[in-house]
Write a protein that holds these residues in place. Sequence first.
Motif, PDB file in Angstrom:
ATOM      1  N   SER A  34       0.678  -0.768  -0.005  1.00  0.00           N
ATOM      2  CA  SER A  34       0.315   0.076   0.074  1.00  0.00           C
ATOM      3  C   SER A  34       1.291   1.611  -0.057  1.00  0.00           C
ATOM      4  O   SER A  34       0.216   2.485  -0.750  1.00  0.00           O
ATOM      5  CB  SER A  34      -0.912  -0.170   1.668  1.00  0.00           C
ATOM      6  OG  SER A  34      -1.899  -1.155   0.912  1.00  0.00           O
ATOM      7  N   SER A  35       1.766   1.611   0.952  1.00  0.00           N
ATOM      8  CA  SER A  35       3.192   2.476   0.734  1.00  0.00           C
ATOM      9  C   SER A  35       3.466   2.378  -0.528  1.00  0.00           C
ATOM     10  O   SER A  35       3.762   3.847  -1.434  1.00  0.00           O
ATOM     11  CB  SER A  35       3.822   2.034   1.661  1.00  0.00           C
ATOM     12  OG  SER A  35       3.719   1.460   3.018  1.00  0.00           O
ATOM     13  N   LEU A  36       4.206   1.684  -1.143  1.00  0.00           N
ATOM     14  CA  LEU A  36       4.401   1.703  -2.493  1.00  0.00           C
ATOM     15  C   LEU A  36       2.971   1.805  -3.384  1.00  0.00           C
ATOM     16  O   LEU A  36       4.121   3.136  -4.244  1.00  0.00           O
ATOM     17  CB  LEU A  36       4.902   0.302  -2.777  1.00  0.00           C
ATOM     18  CG  LEU A  36       6.186   0.068  -2.251  1.00  0.00           C
ATOM     19  CD1 LEU A  36       6.814  -1.261  -3.003  1.00  0.00           C
ATOM     20  CD2 LEU A  36       7.165   1.119  -2.365  1.00  0.00           C
ATOM     21  N   VAL A  37       1.829   1.812  -3.676  1.00  0.00           N
ATOM     22  CA  VAL A  37       1.039   1.974  -4.118  1.00  0.00           C
ATOM     23  C   VAL A  37       1.142   3.703  -4.517  1.00  0.00           C
ATOM     24  O   VAL A  37       1.245   4.451  -5.132  1.00  0.00           O
ATOM     25  CB  VAL A  37      -0.469   1.560  -4.303  1.00  0.00           C
ATOM     26  CG1 VAL A  37      -1.306   2.716  -4.505  1.00  0.00           C
ATOM     27  CG2 VAL A  37       0.122  -0.111  -4.870  1.00  0.00           C
ATOM     28  N   LEU A  38       0.683   4.060  -3.231  1.00  0.00           N
ATOM     29  CA  LEU A  38       1.019   5.853  -2.402  1.00  0.00           C
ATOM     30  C   LEU A  38       2.657   6.611  -3.484  1.00  0.00           C
ATOM     31  O   LEU A  38       2.268   7.657  -3.654  1.00  0.00           O
ATOM     32  CB  LEU A  38       0.657   6.169  -0.866  1.00  0.00           C
ATOM     33  CG  LEU A  38      -0.515   5.689  -0.649  1.00  0.00           C
ATOM     34  CD1 LEU A  38      -0.747   5.322   0.678  1.00  0.00           C
ATOM     35  CD2 LEU A  38      -1.382   5.676  -2.012  1.00  0.00           C
ATOM     36  N   ILE A  39       3.345   5.598  -3.685  1.00  0.00           N
ATOM     37  CA  ILE A  39       4.530   6.729  -3.773  1.00  0.00           C
ATOM     38  C   ILE A  39       4.643   5.749  -5.095  1.00  0.00           C
ATOM     39  O   ILE A  39       5.138   7.577  -5.402  1.00  0.00           O
ATOM     40  CB  ILE A  39       5.934   5.425  -3.021  1.00  0.00           C
ATOM     41  CG1 ILE A  39       6.050   6.456  -1.544  1.00  0.00           C
ATOM     42  CG2 ILE A  39       6.774   6.544  -3.770  1.00  0.00           C
ATOM     43  CD1 ILE A  39       6.951   5.175  -1.001  1.00  0.00           C
ATOM     44  N   VAL A  40       4.056   5.587  -5.938  1.00  0.00           N
ATOM     45  CA  VAL A  40       4.421   5.508  -6.765  1.00  0.00           C
ATOM     46  C   VAL A  40       3.290   5.971  -7.703  1.00  0.00           C
ATOM     47  O   VAL A  40       3.482   7.034  -9.239  1.00  0.00           O
ATOM     48  CB  VAL A  40       3.693   4.150  -7.902  1.00  0.00           C
ATOM     49  CG1 VAL A  40       3.902   3.549  -9.249  1.00  0.00           C
ATOM     50  CG2 VAL A  40       5.603   3.020  -7.422  1.00  0.00           C
ATOM     51  N   ILE A  41       1.954   6.128  -6.965  1.00  0.00           N
ATOM     52  CA  ILE A  41       0.894   7.387  -7.741  1.00  0.00           C
ATOM     53  C   ILE A  41       1.438   9.574  -7.588  1.00  0.00           C
ATOM     54  O   ILE A  41       1.189   9.420  -8.802  1.00  0.00           O
ATOM     55  CB  ILE A  41      -0.143   6.913  -6.695  1.00  0.00           C
ATOM     56  CG1 ILE A  41      -1.162   5.875  -7.473  1.00  0.00           C
ATOM     57  CG2 ILE A  41      -1.206   8.202  -7.087  1.00  0.00           C
ATOM     58  CD1 ILE A  41      -2.248   5.470  -6.477  1.00  0.00           C
ATOM     59  N   ALA A  42       2.349   9.427  -5.742  1.00  0.00           N
ATOM     60  CA  ALA A  42       2.718  10.551  -6.126  1.00  0.00           C
ATOM     61  C   ALA A  42       3.996  10.947  -7.071  1.00  0.00           C
ATOM     62  O   ALA A  42       3.758  12.128  -7.788  1.00  0.00           O
ATOM     63  CB  ALA A  42       3.233  10.421  -4.896  1.00  0.00           C
ATOM     64  N   ILE A  43       4.937  10.070  -7.139  1.00  0.00           N
ATOM     65  CA  ILE A  43       5.759  10.039  -8.179  1.00  0.00           C
ATOM     66  C   ILE A  43       5.064  10.350  -9.496  1.00  0.00           C
ATOM     67  O   ILE A  43       4.978  10.685 -10.732  1.00  0.00           O
ATOM     68  CB  ILE A  43       7.052   8.856  -8.010  1.00  0.00           C
ATOM     69  CG1 ILE A  43       7.887   8.937  -6.453  1.00  0.00           C
ATOM     70  CG2 ILE A  43       7.170   8.876  -9.393  1.00  0.00           C
ATOM     71  CD1 ILE A  43       8.074   7.701  -6.506  1.00  0.00           C
ATOM     72  N   SER A  44       4.409   9.227 -10.199  1.00  0.00           N
ATOM     73  CA  SER A  44       3.476   9.568 -11.566  1.00  0.00           C
ATOM     74  C   SER A  44       2.590  10.546 -11.828  1.00  0.00           C
ATOM     75  O   SER A  44       2.981  11.194 -13.077  1.00  0.00           O
ATOM     76  CB  SER A  44       2.203   8.578 -11.827  1.00  0.00           C
ATOM     77  OG  SER A  44       1.684   8.369 -13.336  1.00  0.00           O
ATOM     78  N   LEU A  45       2.614  11.352 -11.068  1.00  0.00           N
ATOM     79  CA  LEU A  45       1.753  12.474 -10.694  1.00  0.00           C
ATOM     80  C   LEU A  45       2.131  13.791 -10.749  1.00  0.00           C
ATOM     81  O   LEU A  45       2.414  15.033 -11.516  1.00  0.00           O
ATOM     82  CB  LEU A  45       0.576  12.753  -9.463  1.00  0.00           C
ATOM     83  CG  LEU A  45      -1.082  11.512  -9.839  1.00  0.00           C
ATOM     84  CD1 LEU A  45      -1.816  11.723  -8.667  1.00  0.00           C
ATOM     85  CD2 LEU A  45      -1.533  11.261 -11.214  1.00  0.00           C
ATOM     86  N   VAL A  46       3.145  13.718  -9.592  1.00  0.00           N
ATOM     87  CA  VAL A  46       4.236  14.881  -9.768  1.00  0.00           C
ATOM     88  C   VAL A  46       4.991  15.142 -10.686  1.00  0.00           C
ATOM     89  O   VAL A  46       5.342  15.940 -11.781  1.00  0.00           O
ATOM     90  CB  VAL A  46       4.724  14.940  -8.253  1.00  0.00           C
ATOM     91  CG1 VAL A  46       6.324  15.322  -8.904  1.00  0.00           C
ATOM     92  CG2 VAL A  46       4.156  15.392  -7.120  1.00  0.00           C
TER      93      VAL A  46
END
Length: 107
Positions: A34-46
């Motif tokens: 779950s943590s990695l999912v949030l990190i990947v989503i954030a990196i992807s969007l930023v």
Amino acid sequence: MSSELTFNNYKEFYHYYLSEHSNITCRNLHYIGSSLVLIVIAISLVNEKYSLLWSVPLIGYGFAWVGHFFFEHNKPATFKWPFWSLISDWVMFFQFITRTLPTKHFR
């Protein structure tokens, strides 16, 4: 007579869901995923790298399923109850982060 589990509401399902996550390694793998999912989503969007988003389900479910198959030794709830299971992953993660996870439901 069917041995299929039934739930009258989400609360009943969530109690069951927690009981299927009694192994600490399994739960930790869920939290990592779950943590990695949030990190990947954030990196992807930023970074506007939307192609990274294809990896989100692989990461989230990958870590969780390893926990179930190799540590918890049960089938993930996702297979029978995908919607409630997805919600419960995030509820359990939030409760873990906020230290409100009701551990009385673990076997």
